[in-house]
Write a protein that holds these residues in place. Structure first.
Motif, PDB file in Angstrom:
ATOM      1  N   LYS A   1       1.399   5.105  -8.277  1.00 56.17           N
ATOM      2  CA  LYS A   1       0.250   5.636  -9.013  1.00 56.17           C
ATOM      3  C   LYS A   1       0.248   7.159  -9.092  1.00 56.17           C
ATOM      4  O   LYS A   1      -0.610   7.741  -9.761  1.00 56.17           O
ATOM      5  CB  LYS A   1      -1.049   5.150  -8.359  1.00 56.17           C
ATOM      6  CG  LYS A   1      -1.296   3.661  -8.531  1.00 56.17           C
ATOM      7  CD  LYS A   1      -2.643   3.272  -7.946  1.00 56.17           C
ATOM      8  CE  LYS A   1      -2.962   1.810  -8.226  1.00 56.17           C
ATOM      9  NZ  LYS A   1      -4.289   1.416  -7.675  1.00 56.17           N
ATOM     10  N   HIS A   2       1.188   7.811  -8.408  1.00 55.65           N
ATOM     11  CA  HIS A   2       1.176   9.273  -8.371  1.00 55.65           C
ATOM     12  C   HIS A   2       1.830   9.847  -9.627  1.00 55.65           C
ATOM     13  O   HIS A   2       2.926   9.428 -10.008  1.00 55.65           O
ATOM     14  CB  HIS A   2       1.916   9.781  -7.128  1.00 55.65           C
ATOM     15  CG  HIS A   2       1.604  11.202  -6.802  1.00 55.65           C
ATOM     16  ND1 HIS A   2       2.088  12.256  -7.547  1.00 55.65           N
ATOM     17  CD2 HIS A   2       0.835  11.757  -5.833  1.00 55.65           C
ATOM     18  CE1 HIS A   2       1.637  13.386  -7.054  1.00 55.65           C
ATOM     19  NE2 HIS A   2       0.881  13.122  -6.017  1.00 55.65           N
TER      20      HIS A   2
ATOM     21  N   ARG B   1       0.831  -1.209   0.000  1.00 52.66           N
ATOM     22  CA  ARG B   1       0.000   0.000   0.000  1.00 52.66           C
ATOM     23  C   ARG B   1       0.867   1.262   0.000  1.00 52.66           C
ATOM     24  O   ARG B   1       0.564   2.247  -0.682  1.00 52.66           O
ATOM     25  CB  ARG B   1      -0.935   0.001   1.212  1.00 52.66           C
ATOM     26  CG  ARG B   1      -2.100  -0.964   1.103  1.00 52.66           C
ATOM     27  CD  ARG B   1      -3.097  -0.769   2.230  1.00 52.66           C
ATOM     28  NE  ARG B   1      -4.249  -1.645   2.090  1.00 52.66           N
ATOM     29  CZ  ARG B   1      -5.315  -1.368   1.333  1.00 52.66           C
ATOM     30  NH1 ARG B   1      -5.357  -0.221   0.673  1.00 52.66           N
ATOM     31  NH2 ARG B   1      -6.313  -2.210   1.247  1.00 52.66           N
ATOM     32  N   SER B   2       1.941   1.250   0.774  1.00 55.78           N
ATOM     33  CA  SER B   2       2.810   2.422   0.852  1.00 55.78           C
ATOM     34  C   SER B   2       3.446   2.725  -0.499  1.00 55.78           C
ATOM     35  O   SER B   2       3.463   3.881  -0.954  1.00 55.78           O
ATOM     36  CB  SER B   2       3.896   2.209   1.910  1.00 55.78           C
ATOM     37  OG  SER B   2       3.333   2.039   3.192  1.00 55.78           O
TER      38      SER B   2
ATOM     39  N   LEU C   1      -1.335   4.634   4.294  1.00 52.20           N
ATOM     40  CA  LEU C   1      -2.578   5.328   3.930  1.00 52.20           C
ATOM     41  C   LEU C   1      -2.332   6.758   3.464  1.00 52.20           C
ATOM     42  O   LEU C   1      -3.250   7.584   3.471  1.00 52.20           O
ATOM     43  CB  LEU C   1      -3.545   5.322   5.126  1.00 52.20           C
ATOM     44  CG  LEU C   1      -3.885   3.928   5.679  1.00 52.20           C
ATOM     45  CD1 LEU C   1      -4.887   4.038   6.819  1.00 52.20           C
ATOM     46  CD2 LEU C   1      -4.437   3.020   4.580  1.00 52.20           C
TER      47      LEU C   1
ATOM     48  N   ASN D   1      -3.006   9.577   7.891  1.00 52.95           N
ATOM     49  CA  ASN D   1      -1.668   9.189   7.436  1.00 52.95           C
ATOM     50  C   ASN D   1      -0.842   8.670   8.610  1.00 52.95           C
ATOM     51  O   ASN D   1       0.259   9.154   8.901  1.00 52.95           O
ATOM     52  CB  ASN D   1      -0.993  10.395   6.778  1.00 52.95           C
ATOM     53  CG  ASN D   1       0.340  10.052   6.128  1.00 52.95           C
ATOM     54  OD1 ASN D   1       0.593   8.905   5.761  1.00 52.95           O
ATOM     55  ND2 ASN D   1       1.199  11.056   6.000  1.00 52.95           N
TER      56      ASN D   1
ATOM     57  N   SER E   1      -2.105   9.917   1.167  1.00 57.95           N
ATOM     58  CA  SER E   1      -2.975  10.284   0.050  1.00 57.95           C
ATOM     59  C   SER E   1      -2.194  10.975  -1.061  1.00 57.95           C
ATOM     60  O   SER E   1      -1.079  11.484  -0.855  1.00 57.95           O
ATOM     61  CB  SER E   1      -4.088  11.214   0.526  1.00 57.95           C
ATOM     62  OG  SER E   1      -3.554  12.472   0.909  1.00 57.95           O
ATOM     63  N   GLU E   2      -2.806  11.037  -2.225  1.00 59.53           N
ATOM     64  CA  GLU E   2      -2.190  11.740  -3.359  1.00 59.53           C
ATOM     65  C   GLU E   2      -2.012  13.220  -3.031  1.00 59.53           C
ATOM     66  O   GLU E   2      -1.002  13.826  -3.397  1.00 59.53           O
ATOM     67  CB  GLU E   2      -3.053  11.575  -4.608  1.00 59.53           C
ATOM     68  CG  GLU E   2      -2.476  12.270  -5.830  1.00 59.53           C
ATOM     69  CD  GLU E   2      -3.282  12.026  -7.085  1.00 59.53           C
ATOM     70  OE1 GLU E   2      -3.701  13.018  -7.737  1.00 59.53           O
ATOM     71  OE2 GLU E   2      -3.489  10.840  -7.424  1.00 59.53           O
TER      72      GLU E   2
ATOM     73  N   GLU F   1       2.452   1.571  -3.452  1.00 57.27           N
ATOM     74  CA  GLU F   1       1.413   1.769  -4.463  1.00 57.27           C
ATOM     75  C   GLU F   1       1.004   3.236  -4.572  1.00 57.27           C
ATOM     76  O   GLU F   1       0.758   3.754  -5.674  1.00 57.27           O
ATOM     77  CB  GLU F   1       0.194   0.915  -4.128  1.00 57.27           C
ATOM     78  CG  GLU F   1      -0.935   1.011  -5.145  1.00 57.27           C
ATOM     79  CD  GLU F   1      -2.130   0.170  -4.757  1.00 57.27           C
ATOM     80  OE1 GLU F   1      -2.778  -0.384  -5.654  1.00 57.27           O
ATOM     81  OE2 GLU F   1      -2.418   0.074  -3.539  1.00 57.27           O
ATOM     82  N   ALA F   2       0.928   3.926  -3.431  1.00 58.30           N
ATOM     83  CA  ALA F   2       0.528   5.331  -3.440  1.00 58.30           C
ATOM     84  C   ALA F   2       1.479   6.165  -4.298  1.00 58.30           C
ATOM     85  O   ALA F   2       1.056   7.109  -4.988  1.00 58.30           O
ATOM     86  CB  ALA F   2       0.497   5.870  -2.015  1.00 58.30           C
TER      87      ALA F   2
ATOM     88  N   HIS G   1       9.680   8.575   2.394  1.00 58.71           N
ATOM     89  CA  HIS G   1       8.434   8.157   3.035  1.00 58.71           C
ATOM     90  C   HIS G   1       8.657   6.924   3.897  1.00 58.71           C
ATOM     91  O   HIS G   1       9.437   6.025   3.544  1.00 58.71           O
ATOM     92  CB  HIS G   1       7.384   7.851   1.965  1.00 58.71           C
ATOM     93  CG  HIS G   1       6.025   7.548   2.508  1.00 58.71           C
ATOM     94  ND1 HIS G   1       5.278   8.476   3.201  1.00 58.71           N
ATOM     95  CD2 HIS G   1       5.268   6.413   2.481  1.00 58.71           C
ATOM     96  CE1 HIS G   1       4.117   7.941   3.553  1.00 58.71           C
ATOM     97  NE2 HIS G   1       4.099   6.687   3.141  1.00 58.71           N
TER      98      HIS G   1
END
Length: 242
Positions: free
Chosen positions: A50-51, A43-44, A118, A219, A120-121, A46-47, A112
């Protein structure tokens, strides 16, 4: 910020996931804990994968976990160039390993926590944009509790005004060339026994100021089993809103 977006240089993400996970109480690293069908590290990363701002990603992992993380993240390597490196003894060592793996000399580095799944963009965008303008930027949220400073004698010292206090989060974004210079100073301080738990503190060694951007209480960082339960609750709330 529209003009900033047009001139934004490459943004290189460094995801630090080399911690010991000692406060989770289990044998398995916290980055492999599953949240809503995906593990924390997936998840970390992936954020950032996809950005639209992110050009490449380096994931810093513990020794011995390289192959497992590589396999877990394989689907994301189709979205952005993905590199894995092994971390060091302290956070600063791990961050340095990630930054050293970046081939380019310019742009922005977005560092990061791998245990903040969690993000966000919006948080990523605002921190990167502010770093482009000011050189360094960190997302933060107001502190909810009154904070006391403990004196060496065990008695409380006067409290700082709560409205001025912020809890910092990640990604912490910096001009890459300037952060490299700050890392050199941090390495020298390390040899003298000084420790850094915050990347912004490293950046300040170069005499730089940090711009605070708006974070989010969602976050959160996965540190204890209670954090896992809180993260699951946030995911459930997001699904309801969708």
């Amino acid at each position: 910020m529209d003009d900033v977006k047009k001139t934004l240089p490459p943004v290189h993400a460094v995801i630090v996931a080399a911690g010991s996970s000692s406060r989770m109480g289990g044998r398995e690293s916290k980055i492999f804990v599953r949240l809503g069908g995906k593990n924390v590290i997936f998840r970390s990363v992936e954020a950032f994968a996809k950005h639209p701002y992110i050009t490449d990603i380096t994931v810093v992992v513990r020794a011995g976990e390289e192959e497992r993380v590589k396999e877990e993240l394989r689907p994301l390597s189709e979205l952005k160039p993905l590199t894995l490196v092994t971390g060091g003894e302290e956070r600063t060592d791990s961050v340095a390993a990630g930054v050293d793996s970046i081939a380019e000399d310019d742009g922005i580095v977005a560092i990061h926590d791998g245990a903040r799944p969690l993000v966000s963009e919006r948080i990523i965008s605002e921190a990167a944009e502010a770093a482009h303008i000011y050189g360094g930027a960190v997302p933060a949220v107001p502190v909810k509790d009154t904070v006391r400073i403990a004196g060496e004698d065990g008695f409380a010292l006067p409290s700082p005004p709560r409205e001025t206090l912020r809890a910092v989060q990640t990604p912490q974004c910096f001009a890459l060339c300037e952060f490299r210079e700050a890392l050199k100073a941090a390495r020298e301080r390390r040899q003298a026994g000084e420790r850094f738990t915050d990347d912004a503190g490293v950046f300040e060694l170069a005499g730089k100021r940090i711009r605070l951007t708006e974070g989010s209480y969602d976050n959160l960082k996965i540190t204890t089993p209670e954090d896992v339960a809180a993260a699951e609750g946030i995911l459930e709330r997001r699904e309801v809103k969708q």
